[in-house]
Design a protein around this motif. Structure first.
Motif, mmCIF file in Angstrom:
data_model
loop_
_atom_site.group_PDB
_atom_site.id
_atom_site.type_symbol
_atom_site.label_atom_id
_atom_site.label_comp_id
_atom_site.label_asym_id
_atom_site.label_seq_id
_atom_site.Cartn_x
_atom_site.Cartn_y
_atom_site.Cartn_z
ATOM 1 N N VAL A 47 0.872 -1.176 -0.014
ATOM 2 C CA VAL A 47 0.047 0.150 0.057
ATOM 3 C C VAL A 47 0.923 1.177 0.065
ATOM 4 O O VAL A 47 1.934 1.504 0.822
ATOM 5 C CB VAL A 47 -0.745 0.094 1.013
ATOM 6 N N ARG A 48 0.602 1.988 -0.881
ATOM 7 C CA ARG A 48 1.602 3.217 -0.898
ATOM 8 C C ARG A 48 0.805 4.525 -0.468
ATOM 9 O O ARG A 48 1.368 5.300 0.299
ATOM 10 C CB ARG A 48 1.628 3.724 -2.636
ATOM 11 N N ALA A 49 -0.613 4.737 -0.399
ATOM 12 C CA ALA A 49 -1.304 5.432 0.112
ATOM 13 C C ALA A 49 -3.000 5.121 0.291
ATOM 14 O O ALA A 49 -3.313 3.879 -0.297
ATOM 15 C CB ALA A 49 -1.529 7.076 -0.914
ATOM 16 N N ILE A 50 -3.673 5.940 1.060
ATOM 17 C CA ILE A 50 -4.855 5.552 1.535
ATOM 18 C C ILE A 50 -5.859 6.629 0.925
ATOM 19 O O ILE A 50 -5.704 7.754 1.444
ATOM 20 C CB ILE A 50 -4.860 5.370 3.101
ATOM 21 N N VAL A 51 -7.036 6.092 0.414
ATOM 22 C CA VAL A 51 -8.357 7.074 0.326
ATOM 23 C C VAL A 51 -9.426 6.746 1.177
ATOM 24 O O VAL A 51 -9.692 5.523 1.465
ATOM 25 C CB VAL A 51 -8.570 6.826 -1.114
ATOM 26 N N LEU A 52 -9.802 7.791 1.833
ATOM 27 C CA LEU A 52 -10.786 7.618 2.855
ATOM 28 C C LEU A 52 -12.146 8.376 2.126
ATOM 29 O O LEU A 52 -12.048 9.589 2.028
ATOM 30 C CB LEU A 52 -10.610 8.359 4.044
ATOM 31 N N THR A 53 -12.986 7.321 1.964
ATOM 32 C CA THR A 53 -14.443 7.995 1.318
ATOM 33 C C THR A 53 -15.482 7.330 1.895
ATOM 34 O O THR A 53 -15.340 6.850 3.097
ATOM 35 C CB THR A 53 -14.300 7.624 -0.317
ATOM 36 N N HIS A 54 -16.689 7.368 1.314
ATOM 37 C CA HIS A 54 -17.843 7.139 2.036
ATOM 38 C C HIS A 54 -18.961 6.527 1.223
ATOM 39 O O HIS A 54 -18.770 6.745 -0.198
ATOM 40 C CB HIS A 54 -18.641 8.356 2.604
ATOM 41 N N THR A 55 -19.922 5.797 1.569
ATOM 42 C CA THR A 55 -20.942 5.287 0.877
ATOM 43 C C THR A 55 -22.057 6.543 1.144
ATOM 44 O O THR A 55 -22.164 7.328 1.917
ATOM 45 C CB THR A 55 -21.646 3.941 1.377
ATOM 46 N N GLY A 56 -23.211 6.509 0.204
ATOM 47 C CA GLY A 56 -24.353 7.401 0.432
ATOM 48 C C GLY A 56 -23.979 8.986 0.236
ATOM 49 O O GLY A 56 -22.970 9.201 -0.297
ATOM 50 N N ASN A 57 -24.864 9.729 0.674
ATOM 51 C CA ASN A 57 -24.688 10.967 0.474
ATOM 52 C C ASN A 57 -24.190 12.110 1.448
ATOM 53 O O ASN A 57 -24.199 13.155 1.752
ATOM 54 C CB ASN A 57 -26.124 11.770 0.134
ATOM 55 N N THR A 58 -23.691 11.335 2.460
ATOM 56 C CA THR A 58 -22.911 11.756 3.859
ATOM 57 C C THR A 58 -21.671 11.042 4.168
ATOM 58 O O THR A 58 -21.615 10.051 4.263
ATOM 59 C CB THR A 58 -23.882 11.673 4.876
ATOM 60 N N PHE A 59 -20.729 11.787 3.808
ATOM 61 C CA PHE A 59 -19.525 11.379 4.349
ATOM 62 C C PHE A 59 -19.428 11.107 5.765
ATOM 63 O O PHE A 59 -18.967 9.942 6.130
ATOM 64 C CB PHE A 59 -18.230 12.475 4.119
ATOM 65 N N SER A 60 -19.533 11.973 6.884
ATOM 66 C CA SER A 60 -19.748 11.838 8.202
ATOM 67 C C SER A 60 -21.111 12.843 8.817
ATOM 68 O O SER A 60 -20.803 13.797 8.485
ATOM 69 C CB SER A 60 -18.994 11.429 8.859
ATOM 70 N N ALA A 61 -21.726 12.156 9.484
ATOM 71 C CA ALA A 61 -22.788 13.130 10.169
ATOM 72 C C ALA A 61 -22.221 13.585 11.489
ATOM 73 O O ALA A 61 -22.925 14.293 12.313
ATOM 74 C CB ALA A 61 -24.235 12.341 10.279
ATOM 75 N N GLY A 62 -21.122 13.055 11.824
ATOM 76 C CA GLY A 62 -20.497 13.578 13.011
ATOM 77 C C GLY A 62 -20.707 12.485 14.096
ATOM 78 O O GLY A 62 -20.768 11.509 13.760
ATOM 79 N N ALA A 63 -20.559 12.937 15.259
ATOM 80 C CA ALA A 63 -20.619 11.813 16.326
ATOM 81 C C ALA A 63 -21.981 11.011 16.260
ATOM 82 O O ALA A 63 -22.837 11.954 16.240
ATOM 83 C CB ALA A 63 -20.207 12.414 17.667
ATOM 84 N N ASP A 64 -21.892 9.979 16.583
ATOM 85 C CA ASP A 64 -23.154 9.123 16.618
ATOM 86 C C ASP A 64 -23.899 9.396 18.408
ATOM 87 O O ASP A 64 -23.332 8.875 19.191
ATOM 88 C CB ASP A 64 -22.808 7.697 16.525
#
Length: 244
Positions: A47-64
């Motif tokens: 692994v040379r680098a890491i991409v952080l992404t998401h499913t759906g229309n929200t990367f993250s809604a913040g703390a659960d």
């Protein structure tokens, strides 16, 4: 069952937040699964680098709010991203709120499409963006942070790039990131690690100096009467009692 999808293409590992039931909110489980996936990627010589992404229309809604991670766990995840010896690139095509913005601040490079929106919503539920400030304050325009921290206003990807929250924004985020990933693939692993160490030194100083104080502040605010009212109002889809 893990909340992180893992794929790989030409030495770039993509970690996808996949917790659709809560819009990728940062639960204790999601934070733990992401930390584990980052550890495995860091240890993998392919692994040379890491991409952080998401499913759906929200990367993250913040703390659960129903299952928040302890402040130490969240701070640990952010530091892990900053300290990782491989570049971490955020790929955003949706909304980012509150704690999710801490992930962007910790990443080395962050890009978003025009569909993305951003907001530090903590003050609206009675808390503060405490722990996520560890990577954000050293990297983001202080006058802009003052406005968006204090008001909870929503802003777009162009503004996020202007204030340093993002590296770049464009209609097609993959087009924006193509030369970035090509450059990382052409770079020597040891040189990447040492260059990242140079770039993150000041951010890690903030962790060393302020982590304890900001963790205590976060814990105190989350236990406050204002936070109980703010979280109840959010979950019940009503205005909190202090709204005028």
């Amino acid at each position: 069952m893990t909340l992180i999808q893992r794929t790989r293409a030409r030495a770039v590992e993509t970690l996808t937040l996949d917790s659709a039931h809560n819009r990728n909110a940062l639960s204790a489980a999601l934070v733990g699964d992401l930390a584990d996936a980052l550890t495995r990627a860091a240890e993998d010589g392919e692994v040379r680098a890491i991409v952080l992404t998401h499913t759906g229309n929200t990367f993250s809604a913040g703390a659960d709010l129903r299952d928040p991670p302890p402040p130490d766990a969240m701070a640990g995840l952010l530091r892990q991203i900053v300290e990782l010896p491989k570049p971490v690139v955020a790929r955003v095509t949706g909304h980012v709120r509150a704690g999710g913005l801490g992930l962007l601040g910790a990443c080395d490079i962050a890009a978003a499409s025009g569909a993305a929106s951003f907001a530090f919503t903590e003050v609206r539920i009675g808390v503060a963006p405490a722990v996520i400030s560890l990577p954000l304050l050293p990297r983001t325009d202080p006058r802009a942070l003052a406005r968006y921290y204090l008001t909870g206003e929503r802003f777009d990807a162009a503004e996020a790039a202007r204030i340093g929250l993002l590296t770049a924004a464009g209609d097609d985020v993959d087009e924006v990131l193509a030369p970035v990933l090509d450059g990382l693939r052409r770079s020597a692993p040891q040189a990447l690690a040492e260059t990242k160490r140079l770039l993150t030194a000041k951010v890690l100083e903030a962790f060393d100096q302020d982590k304890g104080e900001l963790g205590r502040l976060s814990a105190r605010l989350f236990a406050s009467a204002d936070a109980r009212e703010g979280m109840s109002a959010f979950l019940e889809r009503r205005d909190p009692t202090w709204a005028v």
